[in-house]
Design a protein around this motif. Structure first.
Motif, PDB file in Angstrom:
ATOM      1  N   ILE A 183       0.830  -1.211   0.000  1.00 39.26           N
ATOM      2  CA  ILE A 183       0.000   0.000   0.000  1.00 39.26           C
ATOM      3  C   ILE A 183       0.859   1.253   0.000  1.00 39.26           C
ATOM      4  O   ILE A 183       0.582   2.209  -0.734  1.00 39.26           O
ATOM      5  N   LEU A 184       1.911   1.239   0.817  1.00 44.43           N
ATOM      6  CA  LEU A 184       2.796   2.397   0.945  1.00 44.43           C
ATOM      7  C   LEU A 184       4.243   1.960   0.685  1.00 44.43           C
ATOM      8  O   LEU A 184       4.965   1.610   1.631  1.00 44.43           O
ATOM      9  N   PRO A 185       4.682   1.977  -0.552  1.00 44.76           N
ATOM     10  CA  PRO A 185       6.056   1.541  -0.869  1.00 44.76           C
ATOM     11  C   PRO A 185       7.123   2.350  -0.126  1.00 44.76           C
ATOM     12  O   PRO A 185       8.226   1.855   0.095  1.00 44.76           O
ATOM     13  N   ASP A 186       6.791   3.578   0.255  1.00 44.24           N
ATOM     14  CA  ASP A 186       7.763   4.431   0.953  1.00 44.24           C
ATOM     15  C   ASP A 186       7.549   4.421   2.469  1.00 44.24           C
ATOM     16  O   ASP A 186       7.936   5.355   3.165  1.00 44.24           O
ATOM     17  N   TYR A 187       6.962   3.345   2.991  1.00 45.32           N
ATOM     18  CA  TYR A 187       6.626   3.325   4.420  1.00 45.32           C
ATOM     19  C   TYR A 187       7.844   3.494   5.326  1.00 45.32           C
ATOM     20  O   TYR A 187       7.722   4.030   6.429  1.00 45.32           O
ATOM     21  N   LYS A 188       9.023   3.059   4.888  1.00 38.62           N
ATOM     22  CA  LYS A 188      10.212   3.178   5.733  1.00 38.62           C
ATOM     23  C   LYS A 188      10.553   4.647   5.986  1.00 38.62           C
ATOM     24  O   LYS A 188      10.952   5.012   7.098  1.00 38.62           O
ATOM     25  N   GLU A 189      10.399   5.483   4.960  1.00 34.11           N
ATOM     26  CA  GLU A 189      10.657   6.911   5.134  1.00 34.11           C
ATOM     27  C   GLU A 189       9.628   7.532   6.077  1.00 34.11           C
ATOM     28  O   GLU A 189       9.970   8.362   6.937  1.00 34.11           O
ATOM     29  N   ARG A 190       8.385   7.109   5.936  1.00 36.84           N
ATOM     30  CA  ARG A 190       7.338   7.642   6.820  1.00 36.84           C
ATOM     31  C   ARG A 190       7.557   7.175   8.259  1.00 36.84           C
ATOM     32  O   ARG A 190       7.392   7.960   9.218  1.00 36.84           O
ATOM     33  N   ARG A 191       7.926   5.919   8.429  1.00 38.72           N
ATOM     34  CA  ARG A 191       8.193   5.396   9.765  1.00 38.72           C
ATOM     35  C   ARG A 191       9.372   6.127  10.402  1.00 38.72           C
ATOM     36  O   ARG A 191       9.343   6.448  11.601  1.00 38.72           O
TER      37      ARG A 191
END
Length: 204
Positions: A183-191
């Protein structure tokens, strides 16, 4: 009550850091700086005081950088502060907004990714959690910290998606993170943003 430890920054200057230790049934440790500039150290139950100090010293450059950022933000902070009634009124408005907005975003993701979610949440709760941004119970109750309304929308969405994926995987397994990434391929940056800036999400 917090303890104190003397660290060295990248310029080899001594910096005193206050820290609090929280032990729980976890497998790894985590470090974060709370809204009062105190280092929060979360460790497994078997970690002793000397090991805690070793963990802190092993991350002293990261910690002293965060402390420097905290001091700079404190210096730039407006001279005024909300009165207690003002703060309570604002909190009430943010909580009301969260109770309206978060379910809409959760329903959006459930509808947008029907193949990922085999079940829906039972209800959504908004409150002020002391140590979590969100949680998911075995009965499907999703709980969110109202302070997420102070975060950028992309960060709030990350927490919503994170908890929705717990409806499928009640753990942090590879399958869980694959669900989040779908769903969110960039989740690591958001986390990472939430880890680095979560302590800033407060009403001064």
């Amino acid at each position: 009550m917090s303890d104190k430890i003397l660290l060295k920054n990248k310029k080899n200057i001594s910096v005193e850091a206050a820290y609090e230790v929280f032990q729980s049934k976890r497998k790894t440790y985590s470090l974060s700086l709370n809204e009062n500039g105190v280092l929060t150290v979360r460790v497994p139950l078997y970690v002793n005081g000397n090991e805690v100090e070793q963990i802190i010293r092993g991350k002293q450059f990261w910690i002293t950088d965060r402390l420097a950022e905290y001091e700079e933000k404190k210096r730039r902070r407006p001279a005024f502060e909300y009165t207690q009634p003002q703060r309570l009124a604002l909190e009430k408005r943010y909580k009301e907004a969260a109770r309206e907005y978060i379910p809409k975003r959760a329903d959006y993701y459930l509808a947008a990714y029907p193949d990922l979610f085999s079940r829906c949440y039972s209800r959504i709760s908004v409150r002020e959690q002391k140590t979590r941004w969100g949680s998911c119970s075995s009965k499907g109750t999703l709980s969110f910290n109202w302070k997420l309304m102070l975060a950028p929308p992309a960060i709030l969405d990350y927490v919503i998606v994170h908890e929705l994926c717990h409806l499928v995987h009640m753990n942090h397994s590879a399958g869980f993170w694959s669900c989040v990434a779908a769903i969110l391929p960039d989740y690591k940056e958001r986390r990472k943003w939430l880890k680095d800036h979560g302590n800033e999400l407060t009403l001064s």
